[in-house]
Design a protein around this motif. Structure first.
Motif, PDB file in Angstrom:
ATOM      1  N   HIS A 242       0.841  -1.198   0.000  1.00 43.64           N
ATOM      2  CA  HIS A 242       0.000   0.000   0.000  1.00 43.64           C
ATOM      3  C   HIS A 242       0.875   1.246   0.000  1.00 43.64           C
ATOM      4  O   HIS A 242       2.070   1.196   0.260  1.00 43.64           O
ATOM      5  CB  HIS A 242      -1.033  -0.010   1.133  1.00 43.64           C
ATOM      6  CG  HIS A 242      -0.503   0.275   2.507  1.00 43.64           C
ATOM      7  ND1 HIS A 242      -1.312   0.283   3.614  1.00 43.64           N
ATOM      8  CD2 HIS A 242       0.733   0.573   2.987  1.00 43.64           C
ATOM      9  CE1 HIS A 242      -0.610   0.573   4.692  1.00 43.64           C
ATOM     10  NE2 HIS A 242       0.631   0.751   4.343  1.00 43.64           N
ATOM     11  N   ALA A 243       0.229   2.360  -0.337  1.00 43.35           N
ATOM     12  CA  ALA A 243       0.944   3.622  -0.480  1.00 43.35           C
ATOM     13  C   ALA A 243       1.060   4.320   0.870  1.00 43.35           C
ATOM     14  O   ALA A 243       0.336   4.016   1.822  1.00 43.35           O
ATOM     15  CB  ALA A 243       0.231   4.516  -1.489  1.00 43.35           C
ATOM     16  N   GLN A 244       1.983   5.260   0.930  1.00 43.63           N
ATOM     17  CA  GLN A 244       2.181   6.073   2.123  1.00 43.63           C
ATOM     18  C   GLN A 244       2.308   7.541   1.719  1.00 43.63           C
ATOM     19  O   GLN A 244       2.704   7.855   0.597  1.00 43.63           O
ATOM     20  CB  GLN A 244       3.464   5.672   2.864  1.00 43.63           C
ATOM     21  CG  GLN A 244       3.504   4.247   3.383  1.00 43.63           C
ATOM     22  CD  GLN A 244       4.853   3.913   4.010  1.00 43.63           C
ATOM     23  OE1 GLN A 244       5.898   4.250   3.467  1.00 43.63           O
ATOM     24  NE2 GLN A 244       4.833   3.269   5.168  1.00 43.63           N
ATOM     25  N   ILE A 245       1.960   8.419   2.651  1.00 38.37           N
ATOM     26  CA  ILE A 245       2.275   9.844   2.521  1.00 38.37           C
ATOM     27  C   ILE A 245       3.079  10.233   3.751  1.00 38.37           C
ATOM     28  O   ILE A 245       2.630  10.015   4.886  1.00 38.37           O
ATOM     29  CB  ILE A 245       1.012  10.700   2.411  1.00 38.37           C
ATOM     30  CG1 ILE A 245       0.379  10.526   1.029  1.00 38.37           C
ATOM     31  CG2 ILE A 245       1.340  12.172   2.626  1.00 38.37           C
ATOM     32  CD1 ILE A 245      -0.797  11.441   0.777  1.00 38.37           C
ATOM     33  N   ASP A 246       4.269  10.754   3.499  1.00 36.66           N
ATOM     34  CA  ASP A 246       5.160  11.164   4.597  1.00 36.66           C
ATOM     35  C   ASP A 246       5.371  10.022   5.588  1.00 36.66           C
ATOM     36  O   ASP A 246       5.333  10.219   6.814  1.00 36.66           O
ATOM     37  CB  ASP A 246       4.602  12.395   5.302  1.00 36.66           C
ATOM     38  CG  ASP A 246       4.504  13.590   4.378  1.00 36.66           C
ATOM     39  OD1 ASP A 246       5.326  13.690   3.454  1.00 36.66           O
ATOM     40  OD2 ASP A 246       3.592  14.418   4.577  1.00 36.66           O
ATOM     41  N   SER A 247       5.556   8.828   5.059  1.00 34.29           N
ATOM     42  CA  SER A 247       5.835   7.620   5.849  1.00 34.29           C
ATOM     43  C   SER A 247       4.674   7.202   6.748  1.00 34.29           C
ATOM     44  O   SER A 247       4.850   6.370   7.645  1.00 34.29           O
ATOM     45  CB  SER A 247       7.102   7.817   6.702  1.00 34.29           C
ATOM     46  OG  SER A 247       8.220   8.080   5.871  1.00 34.29           O
ATOM     47  N   GLN A 248       3.483   7.762   6.524  1.00 28.85           N
ATOM     48  CA  GLN A 248       2.313   7.406   7.323  1.00 28.85           C
ATOM     49  C   GLN A 248       1.555   6.267   6.648  1.00 28.85           C
ATOM     50  O   GLN A 248       1.214   6.343   5.470  1.00 28.85           O
ATOM     51  CB  GLN A 248       1.390   8.615   7.498  1.00 28.85           C
ATOM     52  CG  GLN A 248       2.014   9.772   8.246  1.00 28.85           C
ATOM     53  CD  GLN A 248       2.287   9.447   9.706  1.00 28.85           C
ATOM     54  OE1 GLN A 248       1.486   8.784  10.359  1.00 28.85           O
ATOM     55  NE2 GLN A 248       3.405   9.924  10.213  1.00 28.85           N
ATOM     56  N   ASP A 249       1.275   5.213   7.397  1.00 28.55           N
ATOM     57  CA  ASP A 249       0.518   4.081   6.863  1.00 28.55           C
ATOM     58  C   ASP A 249      -0.969   4.317   7.094  1.00 28.55           C
ATOM     59  O   ASP A 249      -1.468   4.185   8.206  1.00 28.55           O
ATOM     60  CB  ASP A 249       0.952   2.783   7.558  1.00 28.55           C
ATOM     61  CG  ASP A 249       2.354   2.353   7.160  1.00 28.55           C
ATOM     62  OD1 ASP A 249       2.490   1.687   6.131  1.00 28.55           O
ATOM     63  OD2 ASP A 249       3.295   2.707   7.888  1.00 28.55           O
ATOM     64  N   ASN A 250      -1.674   4.690   6.069  1.00 24.16           N
ATOM     65  CA  ASN A 250      -3.129   4.827   6.148  1.00 24.16           C
ATOM     66  C   ASN A 250      -3.677   4.779   4.737  1.00 24.16           C
ATOM     67  O   ASN A 250      -4.169   5.762   4.205  1.00 24.16           O
ATOM     68  CB  ASN A 250      -3.530   6.129   6.840  1.00 24.16           C
ATOM     69  CG  ASN A 250      -5.010   6.129   7.189  1.00 24.16           C
ATOM     70  OD1 ASN A 250      -5.597   5.073   7.356  1.00 24.16           O
ATOM     71  ND2 ASN A 250      -5.601   7.297   7.293  1.00 24.16           N
ATOM     72  N   ALA A 251      -3.552   3.603   4.125  1.00 26.99           N
ATOM     73  CA  ALA A 251      -3.975   3.452   2.733  1.00 26.99           C
ATOM     74  C   ALA A 251      -4.481   2.044   2.515  1.00 26.99           C
ATOM     75  O   ALA A 251      -4.129   1.110   3.235  1.00 26.99           O
ATOM     76  CB  ALA A 251      -2.808   3.751   1.789  1.00 26.99           C
ATOM     77  N   THR A 252      -5.295   1.896   1.517  1.00 19.97           N
ATOM     78  CA  THR A 252      -5.878   0.600   1.200  1.00 19.97           C
ATOM     79  C   THR A 252      -4.821  -0.335   0.620  1.00 19.97           C
ATOM     80  O   THR A 252      -4.050   0.055  -0.254  1.00 19.97           O
ATOM     81  CB  THR A 252      -7.026   0.771   0.195  1.00 19.97           C
ATOM     82  OG1 THR A 252      -7.953   1.729   0.709  1.00 19.97           O
ATOM     83  CG2 THR A 252      -7.740  -0.546  -0.047  1.00 19.97           C
ATOM     84  N   TRP A 253      -4.781  -1.558   1.127  1.00 25.18           N
ATOM     85  CA  TRP A 253      -3.827  -2.540   0.619  1.00 25.18           C
ATOM     86  C   TRP A 253      -4.239  -3.030  -0.760  1.00 25.18           C
ATOM     87  O   TRP A 253      -5.416  -3.005  -1.129  1.00 25.18           O
ATOM     88  CB  TRP A 253      -3.720  -3.725   1.580  1.00 25.18           C
ATOM     89  CG  TRP A 253      -3.053  -3.380   2.870  1.00 25.18           C
ATOM     90  CD1 TRP A 253      -3.660  -3.022   4.037  1.00 25.18           C
ATOM     91  CD2 TRP A 253      -1.635  -3.345   3.126  1.00 25.18           C
ATOM     92  NE1 TRP A 253      -2.717  -2.771   5.008  1.00 25.18           N
ATOM     93  CE2 TRP A 253      -1.469  -2.958   4.490  1.00 25.18           C
ATOM     94  CE3 TRP A 253      -0.506  -3.611   2.362  1.00 25.18           C
ATOM     95  CZ2 TRP A 253      -0.227  -2.829   5.078  1.00 25.18           C
ATOM     96  CZ3 TRP A 253       0.739  -3.474   2.949  1.00 25.18           C
ATOM     97  CH2 TRP A 253       0.878  -3.087   4.283  1.00 25.18           C
TER      98      TRP A 253
END
Length: 608
Positions: A242-253
């Protein structure tokens, strides 16, 4: 109801003031003004933070990519009108803005609904409103003049990337597979998890790890990944990304993908080292990922149990270059080694057309100069050096991954492959000579043995007007050699832009993405052991099409390859890789993943 307008002391948007005596008649009066944060009717709180201005009843989620706006209100709940006063807003305890308001009658309130906060990082934040911060109003009750709202800002929930390779359900994968997926807009990085049990891969968008069978948990800045460890052979693995923004994991796998490795064994292992000129590059992750992707091709396509060490460096001019170690052996010994390692039809053809004896058939010298990795592949013990070759890349003028399609740039993948071909074994004794220079008499290189004129006789000349072909038997021309001294004589002819681009072209064109094709046959013929590809049938979706020169060209997102047989079935394609450019008469057509090929440019760069 009375409405008053009060000017912002910083010249910002205007304040609104509302008389609310009738609505708030039940509030007990006090003997003095009492300025306090207030929740007006139909507001969701005394302080409201929303992703747009004037959303005073917003209760939804906030994300780190939102441009946030603040709404606040302050009321005079006292029994008398107050003088002018200040209202201050603090964000995370730090001053943000101050307004001047008043005088404010009893039960009236002043408000702002469109104060721009901007973006806040993911996490918990406090927003505080303080009324009469300067204590300007005499008698104002201070115990209730401040109010703080704690808000949660979430990392943005990015969509799931489409997984490309390894294909879901595929078998026989190499033990160092190449993972790739579709890029996600706004993503700054990606997390990939690889496990031996699918149940150990998480579904939660905020998950940063999985169960005990996860063998790789890695982040990458590019939509591709090459493991730094080998997976087990004959094993089944599961993966998701899954994608990240600014190393934050909160995205659909991406959804769990499954593949199996093959028997493994020992193939060519190329160990890269990266000079500081690459590791300090802001695009280092993308550069290294593409180099590793190219390396995995050789590991997959050749089964020789050898290790080669290549150092990769950046350079400021040209496109690509390399320096590689050489050692010479007798021609007769080279023939014996080729015979003992022959495994493919191309090996048999090449050997049948190499005359026996003590002198080579090219210039009569007794020796052949071989690169160190080729010597190892043929059974010679070569070691002791830190690197077998240094490979130089001008990455500033390159598309660094298959997802970059700038038609003015050159392919990093193709350039790396070109230079590694030469570091492994390609090259010519003619390289570096000027047109018209005398034919050298020293030890030739293996590729020189397969240089033929159109009439089937061997060709070994620096004449600019000569025509020479790479051929295993003198009659089947697999590629035309370059005869211009501005490029290597051991490279393919590409001076005329109408020639189909190939990896080993002396003058690489910009905006094209050739991959290894005839080069695999050449490396096989000079002594490496090629793993003959089994027929693979894969289904892929079209993303673009053009009718060019009597044949169809398609663009396939994320799939590496240049020539395929295609059978059209509804809106999907069944395709299988080929090692030639032949278009069968069955109605199948040639496709390529080279964006912009229909408007090929004439600008070229030199590969040494």
């Amino acid at each position: 109801m009375m409405i008053a307008i009060v000017k912002n002391i910083f010249g910002r948007s205007l304040l609104g003031a509302v008389m609310a005596a009738a609505m708030l008649s039940t509030i007990a009066a006090v003997a003095a003004p009492d300025l306090t944060p207030f929740q007006p009717p139909n507001w969701s709180g005394k302080i409201v933070v929303a992703p747009a201005p004037n959303l005073t009843n917003y209760t939804g989620s906030l994300y780190s990519t939102n441009s946030l706006y603040l709404a606040w209100a302050v009321q005079n709940t006292g029994s008398s009108e107050n003088a002018q006063f200040d209202v201050e807003v603090l964000v995370d305890g730090q001053f943000s803005q101050e307004w001047q308001a008043g005088p404010l009658p009893q039960f009236a309130y002043v408000f702002v609904t469109n104060y721009f906060l901007g973006a806040l990082s993911a996490g918990s934040h406090t927003v505080a409103v303080i009324a009469d911060v300067g204590q300007n109003v005499s008698g104002d009750i201070r115990t209730n003049s401040a109010y703080t709202n704690t808000i949660a800002v979430n990392p943005v929930l990015l969509p799931a990337p489409a997984a490309y390779t390894p294909a879901n359900g595929s078998v026989g994968q190499i033990t160092v597979p190449w993972f790739s997926w579709a890029p996600v807009t706004s993503a700054t990085s990606y997390r990939i998890l690889i496990a031996t049990k699918g149940a150990d891969l998480p579904a939660s968008p905020t998950a940063t790890s999985g169960g005990s069978s996860v063998v790789i948990n890695a982040t990458t800045l590019t939509p591709n990944f090459s493991p730094t460890i080998q997976l087990n052979s004959n094993a089944t693995y599961f993966w998701e990304v899954h994608a990240q923004i600014d190393s934050q994991d909160n995205a659909t796998w991406s959804g769990i993908q499954r593949f199996s490795t093959g028997s493994g064994g020992s193939g060519i292992t190329i160990i890269p080292t990266f000079d500081s000129s690459i590791t300090s590059d802001p695009q280092a992750a993308a550069i290294e990922a593409t180099i590793k992707a190219a390396i995995s091709t050789y590991h997959q396509d050749f089964s020789d149990p050898i290790t080669a060490r290549f150092e990769f460096l950046e350079m400021a001019d040209g496109l690509g270059d390399n320096s590689a170690g050489l050692a010479y052996i007798p021609y007769s010994d080279y023939l014996d080694a080729l015979a003992s390692h022959a495994t493919t039809p191309d090996d048999a053809t090449a050997l049948a057309n190499l005359p026996p004896g003590d002198i080579n058939p090219v210039n009569g010298n007794q020796y052949v100069n071989l690169k160190y990795p080729l010597l190892r592949a043929l059974g010679y013990s070569i070691g002791g050096q830190a690197e077998d070759a240094s490979i130089y890349l001008n990455t500033s003028i390159m598309n660094l991954s298959s997802f970059e399609t700038d038609s003015n740039q050159f392919s990093l993948f193709a350039t790396v492959s070109h230079e590694m071909d030469e570091a492994l074994g390609f090259g010519s004794l003619l390289n570096g000579l000027a047109n018209g220079a005398a034919v050298p008499t020293g030890p030739i290189q293996p590729e020189d043995l397969f240089r033929y004129a159109p009439n089937g006789a061997r060709s070994f000349t620096t004449a600019a007007g000569a025509t020479a072909y790479f051929s295993l038997d003198g009659s089947t021309h697999l590629a035309q050699f370059n005869q211009f001294d501005g490029g290597d004589f051991g490279d393919w002819y590409s001076y005329n832009a109408t020639v189909t681009p190939a990896v080993q072209d002396a003058f690489l064109q910009n905006g094209v993405n050739p991959v290894l094709n005839v080069e695999l046959r050449g490396l096989d013929a000079i002594g490496f052991t090629r793993v003959m590809p089994a027929t693979k049938v894969v289904v892929a979706q079209l993303s673009g099409m053009a009718f060019i020169g009597g044949s169809f060209q398609f663009v396939l997102n994320g799939l590496v390859g240049s020539n395929y047989v295609v059978q059209i079935s509804s809106n999907l394609l069944t395709w299988a890789p080929l090692s030639t450019n032949t278009v069968p008469s069955s109605g199948a057509v040639t496709i390529t993943n080279t964006p912009g090929a229909q408007s090929r440019r004439f600008y070229r760069a030199i590969l040494h």
